[in-house]
Design a protein around this motif. Structure first.
Motif, PDB file in Angstrom:
ATOM      1  N   PRO A 272      31.416 -24.528 -18.521  1.00 18.59           N
ATOM      2  CA  PRO A 272      30.183 -24.418 -19.301  1.00 18.59           C
ATOM      3  C   PRO A 272      29.694 -22.983 -19.445  1.00 18.59           C
ATOM      4  O   PRO A 272      29.238 -22.578 -20.521  1.00 18.59           O
ATOM      5  CB  PRO A 272      29.188 -25.281 -18.515  1.00 18.59           C
ATOM      6  CG  PRO A 272      30.053 -26.268 -17.787  1.00 18.59           C
ATOM      7  CD  PRO A 272      31.276 -25.486 -17.401  1.00 18.59           C
ATOM      8  N   GLY A 273      29.786 -22.215 -18.373  1.00 19.66           N
ATOM      9  CA  GLY A 273      29.357 -20.822 -18.427  1.00 19.66           C
ATOM     10  C   GLY A 273      30.204 -19.986 -19.365  1.00 19.66           C
ATOM     11  O   GLY A 273      29.685 -19.108 -20.072  1.00 19.66           O
ATOM     12  N   ARG A 274      31.508 -20.255 -19.397  1.00 25.76           N
ATOM     13  CA  ARG A 274      32.377 -19.529 -20.320  1.00 25.76           C
ATOM     14  C   ARG A 274      32.032 -19.867 -21.766  1.00 25.76           C
ATOM     15  O   ARG A 274      32.025 -18.988 -22.633  1.00 25.76           O
ATOM     16  CB  ARG A 274      33.844 -19.842 -20.028  1.00 25.76           C
ATOM     17  CG  ARG A 274      34.373 -19.142 -18.783  1.00 25.76           C
ATOM     18  CD  ARG A 274      35.880 -19.112 -18.755  1.00 25.76           C
ATOM     19  NE  ARG A 274      36.463 -20.438 -18.640  1.00 25.76           N
ATOM     20  CZ  ARG A 274      36.620 -21.088 -17.500  1.00 25.76           C
ATOM     21  NH1 ARG A 274      36.209 -20.541 -16.361  1.00 25.76           N
ATOM     22  NH2 ARG A 274      37.179 -22.276 -17.463  1.00 25.76           N
TER      23      ARG A 274
ATOM     24  N   MET B 199      21.653 -17.620 -21.831  1.00 31.01           N
ATOM     25  CA  MET B 199      23.076 -17.868 -22.011  1.00 31.01           C
ATOM     26  C   MET B 199      23.915 -17.060 -21.027  1.00 31.01           C
ATOM     27  O   MET B 199      25.046 -17.425 -20.706  1.00 31.01           O
ATOM     28  CB  MET B 199      23.492 -17.554 -23.453  1.00 31.01           C
ATOM     29  CG  MET B 199      22.838 -18.453 -24.483  1.00 31.01           C
ATOM     30  SD  MET B 199      23.280 -18.070 -26.196  1.00 31.01           S
ATOM     31  CE  MET B 199      24.606 -19.241 -26.456  1.00 31.01           C
ATOM     32  N   THR B 200      23.350 -15.972 -20.535  1.00 32.55           N
ATOM     33  CA  THR B 200      24.027 -15.155 -19.532  1.00 32.55           C
ATOM     34  C   THR B 200      23.848 -15.721 -18.132  1.00 32.55           C
ATOM     35  O   THR B 200      24.792 -15.772 -17.344  1.00 32.55           O
ATOM     36  CB  THR B 200      23.484 -13.714 -19.574  1.00 32.55           C
ATOM     37  OG1 THR B 200      23.693 -13.161 -20.878  1.00 32.55           O
ATOM     38  CG2 THR B 200      24.170 -12.838 -18.533  1.00 32.55           C
ATOM     39  N   GLY B 201      22.651 -16.179 -17.819  1.00 37.92           N
ATOM     40  CA  GLY B 201      22.344 -16.569 -16.448  1.00 37.92           C
ATOM     41  C   GLY B 201      22.526 -18.020 -16.094  1.00 37.92           C
ATOM     42  O   GLY B 201      22.579 -18.373 -14.904  1.00 37.92           O
TER      43      GLY B 201
ATOM     44  N   LEU C  34      24.356 -30.070 -21.141  1.00 36.38           N
ATOM     45  CA  LEU C  34      23.367 -29.150 -21.685  1.00 36.38           C
ATOM     46  C   LEU C  34      24.062 -27.946 -22.321  1.00 36.38           C
ATOM     47  O   LEU C  34      23.675 -27.501 -23.402  1.00 36.38           O
ATOM     48  CB  LEU C  34      22.403 -28.695 -20.588  1.00 36.38           C
ATOM     49  CG  LEU C  34      21.206 -27.854 -21.052  1.00 36.38           C
ATOM     50  CD1 LEU C  34      19.980 -28.170 -20.198  1.00 36.38           C
ATOM     51  CD2 LEU C  34      21.505 -26.355 -20.958  1.00 36.38           C
ATOM     52  N   ALA C  35      25.096 -27.422 -21.663  1.00 38.81           N
ATOM     53  CA  ALA C  35      25.837 -26.291 -22.237  1.00 38.81           C
ATOM     54  C   ALA C  35      26.493 -26.693 -23.548  1.00 38.81           C
ATOM     55  O   ALA C  35      26.495 -25.929 -24.518  1.00 38.81           O
ATOM     56  CB  ALA C  35      26.892 -25.802 -21.246  1.00 38.81           C
ATOM     57  N   LEU C  36      27.033 -27.902 -23.589  1.00 38.14           N
ATOM     58  CA  LEU C  36      27.639 -28.387 -24.830  1.00 38.14           C
ATOM     59  C   LEU C  36      26.584 -28.534 -25.922  1.00 38.14           C
ATOM     60  O   LEU C  36      26.818 -28.179 -27.083  1.00 38.14           O
ATOM     61  CB  LEU C  36      28.328 -29.721 -24.568  1.00 38.14           C
ATOM     62  CG  LEU C  36      29.104 -30.334 -25.734  1.00 38.14           C
ATOM     63  CD1 LEU C  36      30.234 -29.400 -26.176  1.00 38.14           C
ATOM     64  CD2 LEU C  36      29.662 -31.694 -25.334  1.00 38.14           C
TER      65      LEU C  36
ATOM     66  N   LEU D 280      35.094 -22.958 -30.001  1.00 41.88           N
ATOM     67  CA  LEU D 280      35.548 -24.328 -30.238  1.00 41.88           C
ATOM     68  C   LEU D 280      36.524 -24.849 -29.192  1.00 41.88           C
ATOM     69  O   LEU D 280      36.357 -25.981 -28.710  1.00 41.88           O
ATOM     70  CB  LEU D 280      36.149 -24.446 -31.641  1.00 41.88           C
ATOM     71  CG  LEU D 280      36.665 -25.834 -32.028  1.00 41.88           C
ATOM     72  CD1 LEU D 280      35.546 -26.875 -31.975  1.00 41.88           C
ATOM     73  CD2 LEU D 280      37.301 -25.803 -33.426  1.00 41.88           C
ATOM     74  N   PRO D 281      37.555 -24.104 -28.781  1.00 42.37           N
ATOM     75  CA  PRO D 281      38.452 -24.642 -27.744  1.00 42.37           C
ATOM     76  C   PRO D 281      37.724 -24.987 -26.450  1.00 42.37           C
ATOM     77  O   PRO D 281      38.014 -26.014 -25.825  1.00 42.37           O
ATOM     78  CB  PRO D 281      39.471 -23.517 -27.533  1.00 42.37           C
ATOM     79  CG  PRO D 281      39.447 -22.739 -28.801  1.00 42.37           C
ATOM     80  CD  PRO D 281      38.018 -22.783 -29.264  1.00 42.37           C
ATOM     81  N   TYR D 282      36.770 -24.138 -26.041  1.00 41.35           N
ATOM     82  CA  TYR D 282      35.992 -24.419 -24.833  1.00 41.35           C
ATOM     83  C   TYR D 282      35.104 -25.642 -25.030  1.00 41.35           C
ATOM     84  O   TYR D 282      34.945 -26.459 -24.121  1.00 41.35           O
ATOM     85  CB  TYR D 282      35.132 -23.203 -24.474  1.00 41.35           C
ATOM     86  CG  TYR D 282      35.906 -21.949 -24.199  1.00 41.35           C
ATOM     87  CD1 TYR D 282      36.536 -21.741 -22.971  1.00 41.35           C
ATOM     88  CD2 TYR D 282      36.012 -20.955 -25.174  1.00 41.35           C
ATOM     89  CE1 TYR D 282      37.251 -20.571 -22.728  1.00 41.35           C
ATOM     90  CE2 TYR D 282      36.732 -19.791 -24.934  1.00 41.35           C
ATOM     91  CZ  TYR D 282      37.347 -19.608 -23.717  1.00 41.35           C
ATOM     92  OH  TYR D 282      38.064 -18.467 -23.477  1.00 41.35           O
ATOM     93  N   ALA D 283      34.522 -25.757 -26.231  1.00 37.85           N
ATOM     94  CA  ALA D 283      33.639 -26.893 -26.518  1.00 37.85           C
ATOM     95  C   ALA D 283      34.419 -28.206 -26.499  1.00 37.85           C
ATOM     96  O   ALA D 283      33.935 -29.219 -25.967  1.00 37.85           O
ATOM     97  CB  ALA D 283      32.950 -26.702 -27.868  1.00 37.85           C
ATOM     98  N   LEU D 284      35.617 -28.215 -27.056  1.00 41.03           N
ATOM     99  CA  LEU D 284      36.430 -29.429 -27.054  1.00 41.03           C
ATOM    100  C   LEU D 284      36.857 -29.802 -25.637  1.00 41.03           C
ATOM    101  O   LEU D 284      36.855 -30.987 -25.267  1.00 41.03           O
ATOM    102  CB  LEU D 284      37.649 -29.245 -27.951  1.00 41.03           C
ATOM    103  CG  LEU D 284      37.366 -29.200 -29.454  1.00 41.03           C
ATOM    104  CD1 LEU D 284      38.615 -28.769 -30.219  1.00 41.03           C
ATOM    105  CD2 LEU D 284      36.873 -30.552 -29.958  1.00 41.03           C
TER     106      LEU D 284
END
Length: 226
Positions: A16-18, A103-105, A120-122, A146-150
């Motif tokens: 999520p952080g990435r 978004m950083t913390g 929540l990150a999604l 997008l790759p991270y979201a999927l």
């Protein structure tokens, strides 16, 4: 784009952080370059909200995560409206500054929450797509995130026990498995691109994009209930 095959089960705390960091680096510079009137544009995916309202909602939610403020009723429609109202007198720049900071913390806090805040990150990433669409930016729900979201979508739907679905993505080398196989129903099948799949799971209009969905109705995929 390449997405993992069969992502499920084992949670990756840093994902999520990435996703938030990648989105921060794409969205914040875009916002800082927009004219003031752009922030008053309506956001079709969030009726009654402007671009500024969506950004204020997102920045407030991330600030709550960073500050560990989860009082009763947090993230309810009433709570969201209060967060937006509290920022009504802020400058657009201040809202963007808070969003960038959040978004950083928020990543480490979400990572430590054991999966409870992954969605929540999604949701933040989806709202960034809502904003890009309102601003007329091509590829609203695509881009570097997008790759991270999927990947995160697959993990979130598995954790929710959501209906199983096998996605054969036009823009990926391997199929993606979402939801949890329980034996109660066979996996649904999706054929199409990644951004359209995200739109379906987020309850966003697909704008006539070509895709195939068998074994489930589109409305069944929505994980946000909006």
């Amino acid at each position: 784009m390449t997405t993992p095959a069969g992502v499920r089960g084992v949670r990756e705390p840093g994902l999520p952080g990435r996703l938030l960091a990648v989105e921060r680096d794409a969205l914040v510079p875009l916002l800082r370059g927009r004219a003031k009137e752009d922030f008053a544009l309506p956001v079709a995916a969030c009726p009654g909200w402007t671009v500024r309202d969506v950004l204020a909602h997102c920045s407030a939610a991330l600030t709550r995560v960073v500050e560990n403020r989860f009082e009763a009723g947090v993230f309810s429609p009433e709570s969201n409206e209060r967060d937006i109202a509290e920022r009504a007198a802020w400058s657009d720049r201040r809202v963007i500054d808070e969003l960038e900071s959040g978004m950083t913390g928020a990543g480490p806090v979400i990572a430590a929450a054991g999966g409870l805040l992954d969605i929540l990150a999604l949701g933040e990433w989806v709202h960034a797509g809502d904003v890009r669409e309102a601003l007329g930016v091509p590829g609203a729900y695509a881009g570097a995130g997008l790759p991270y979201a999927l990947d995160l979508l697959a993990r979130v739907t598995d954790g929710m026990g959501h209906l199983p679905l096998h996605a054969d993505l036009d823009d990926a080398d391997e199929p993606l498995r979402l939801g949890k196989v329980s034996g109660k129903r066979p996996p649904a099948r999706y054929i199409g691109d990644g951004p359209t799949l995200v739109r379906l799971y987020a309850g966003r209009p697909v704008d006539g994009a070509p895709y195939e969905l068998a074994g489930a109705a589109a409305a069944e995929l929505n994980i946000f209930g909006e």
